[in-house]
Design a protein around this motif. Structure first.
Motif, PDB file in Angstrom:
ATOM      1  N   HIS A  37     -14.955 -13.613 -92.431  1.00 25.70           N
ATOM      2  CA  HIS A  37     -15.401 -14.719 -93.288  1.00 25.70           C
ATOM      3  C   HIS A  37     -16.914 -14.733 -93.342  1.00 25.70           C
ATOM      4  N   HIS A  39     -19.389 -16.953 -92.587  1.00 25.98           N
ATOM      5  CA  HIS A  39     -20.353 -17.661 -91.737  1.00 25.98           C
ATOM      6  C   HIS A  39     -21.321 -16.632 -91.156  1.00 25.98           C
ATOM      7  N   HIS A  42     -20.775 -14.026 -88.437  1.00 24.62           N
ATOM      8  CA  HIS A  42     -19.739 -13.017 -88.658  1.00 24.62           C
ATOM      9  C   HIS A  42     -20.137 -12.004 -89.722  1.00 24.62           C
ATOM     10  N   HIS A  85      -9.799 -21.372 -92.073  1.00 23.12           N
ATOM     11  CA  HIS A  85     -11.064 -21.828 -91.463  1.00 23.12           C
ATOM     12  C   HIS A  85     -12.044 -22.347 -92.517  1.00 23.12           C
ATOM     13  N   ASP A 105     -12.657 -16.797 -86.846  1.00 19.69           N
ATOM     14  CA  ASP A 105     -12.547 -18.242 -86.643  1.00 19.69           C
ATOM     15  C   ASP A 105     -11.322 -18.683 -87.425  1.00 19.69           C
TER      16      ASP A 105
HETATM   17 ZN   LIG Z   1     -16.853 -19.553 -88.932  1.00 22.63          ZN
END
Ligand SMILES: [Zn+2]
Ligand SMILES: [Zn+2]
Length: 322
Positions: A37, A39, A42, A85, A105
Motif C-alpha cells: 500500500h 503509506h 511501505h 487498511h 498493514d
Molecule cells: Zn499503512
C-alpha cells in the motif's frame, strides 16, 4: 530446495529462481518488487523506476507520493488480497513450494468505506504487530462512525466549525465518507489523495480557500491548517482527530484536541490473534510495533512457532529456510 525468507530491503523471498521483494526500501531491477500500500513507510524511497506488482490505486498513489513512475507487473505466483487498511491496500500471497502470506498493514473489521481483510490458508505468515498488545481493543468502526457523525453534527448545530486532523491517505477519506452531506472542506494534500482514491470523485469537499462563516467541517493532514483559516473560523473551531493511538491515556492527555476518536486502520490485538488462527500457519513472523510481544502471545496462546522477523539466530544471515 525451498525458498528462504529474510528481512533485508523489504521482506525478501528467494526461491532459487527469483526473488520477491515485498515493500522494499529500494526497488531492485530483475527482482519482483511488490508494494502492499502507499503509506510512506511501505513505499520505495530509492531504486529504479521499474515495474512493480501493486493494485492500480497503489501505483497511482505511489506516483503522487514519490514522484517516480512505476509500471505494473504481475507474476503467476503472486496474488493480492484485500487488506482493508486504506484505499488500494493489499495483502501479498506468494505461492512457491510453500505458501507465504504477508499482511502489510491490515484491518479485519469492516469499515464504512472499505472491504475488510479475511484470513487465508498459508504455511508461513508474516503479520504486522502495530497493536500487538492485549491493551488494544478497538471499537467497531461502523458504530464509531455513528458516534463521530453525531458529535460533528452537534457541533455544527451549535454554530461551531470542526477541524479534523487525519492522515491524507485512508483516515481522511474515511472521515469524509462518515461526514458525507455536511459542508466539507479539505487541504490540498487530502484533495489530491481524494482524486485517486475516490474513483475520480472529489467526495464533495471544497478547497480551504472557500471556507466561509457557515459552520463547516475541515479535514486536514496537518494541524498547521489553523493558520490558513480566517480568524473568525479559528476562534470558533473545535478540533478532533481519529487514530488507534487515542486509546493511550498519554495520547489523550497530551494531544490538545477537543476530541480524539479511536478509529484505527489496523487490527487490534484480538483481531490479530483471530487472524492467525484463521490462517492456520506453521510459522509466524511479526513485523512493526510490538513484534516480540505478539510473537510471544501467538506461541503461548495458539501454540504456533512465532518470532519477530528481524530477530535472527546469531551468525545466521537468513532468518530461516524452508
Ligand atoms: Zn499503512
Ligand atoms: Zn505501516
Amino acid at each position: 530446495m525451498a525458498a528462504s525468507l529474510s528481512s533485508s530491503n523489504g521482506i525478501a523471498i528467494e526461491t532459487g529462481e527469483c526473488t520477491f521483494r515485498l515493500d522494499p526500501g529500494r526497488t531492485v531491477k530483475g527482482d519482483f518488487n511488490v508494494i502492499s500500500h502507499a503509506h510512506s513507510d511501505h513505499l520505495p524511497r530509492g531504486g529504479d523506476e521499474t515495474a512493480v506488482i501493486a493494485s492500480n490505486e497503489t501505483l497511482l498513489l505511489a506516483e503522487l507520493r514519490t514522484r517516480k513512475h512505476y509500471t505494473s507487473a504481475s507474476h503467476e505466483s503472486v496474488s493480492l488480497l484485500e487488506a482493508g487498511h486504506v484505499p488500494g491496500s493489499k495483502m501479498i500471497m506468494v505461492k512457491d513450494e510453500l505458501t507465504y502470506l504477508y499482511t502489510g498493514d491490515f484491518c479485519t473489521k469492516k469499515k464504512v468505506y472499505l472491504d475488510n481483510a479475511r484470513p487465508a490458508k498459508t504455511d508461513v505468515l508474516v503479520i504486522e504487530s502495530t497493536y500487538g498488545l492485549p491493551d488494544y481493543r478497538f471499537p467497531d468502526p461502523v458504530e464509531l462512525a455513528g458516534v463521530i457523525r453525531d458529535w460533528t453534527a452537534d457541533a455544527l448545530s451549535l454554530g461551531r466549525h470542526v477541524v479534523f486532523t487525519a492522515y491524507p491517505l485512508g483516515k481522511a477519506q474515511e472521515l469524509q465518507v462518515i461526514l458525507g452531506g455536511m459542508p466539507l472542506f479539505a487541504d490540498d494534500s487530502v484533495l489530491r489523495h481524494n482524486a485517486i482514491t475516490m474513483g475520480g470523485q472529489d467526495a464533495g469537499a471544497g478547497p480551504l480557500a472557500e471556507v466561509g462563516n457557515e459552520p463547516s467541517v475541515i479535514v486536514s493532514s496537518s494541524r498547521n491548517v489553523m493558520v490558513h483559516l480566517p480568524s473568525a473560523v479559528r476562534r470558533n473551531a473545535l478540533t478532533a482527530t481519529a487514530s488507534g493511538w487515542c486509546l493511550d491515556g498519554a495520547f489523550r492527555g497530551r494531544s490538545g484536541y477537543d476530541e480524539a476518536f479511536p478509529l484505527s486502520d489496523h487490527c487490534d490485538y484480538y483481531d490479530l490473534m483471530e487472524f492467525v488462527r484463521g490462517c492456520g500457519p506453521s510459522a509466524v513472523y511479526t513485523v512493526h510495533g510490538f513484534e516480540k510481544e505478539l510473537a510471544a502471545s501467538i506461541k503461548k496462546e495458539l501454540g504456533i512457532d512465532a518470532r519477530p522477523l528481524r530477530q535472527r539466530p546469531k551468525g545466521q544471515k537468513k532468518i530461516d529456510s524452508y
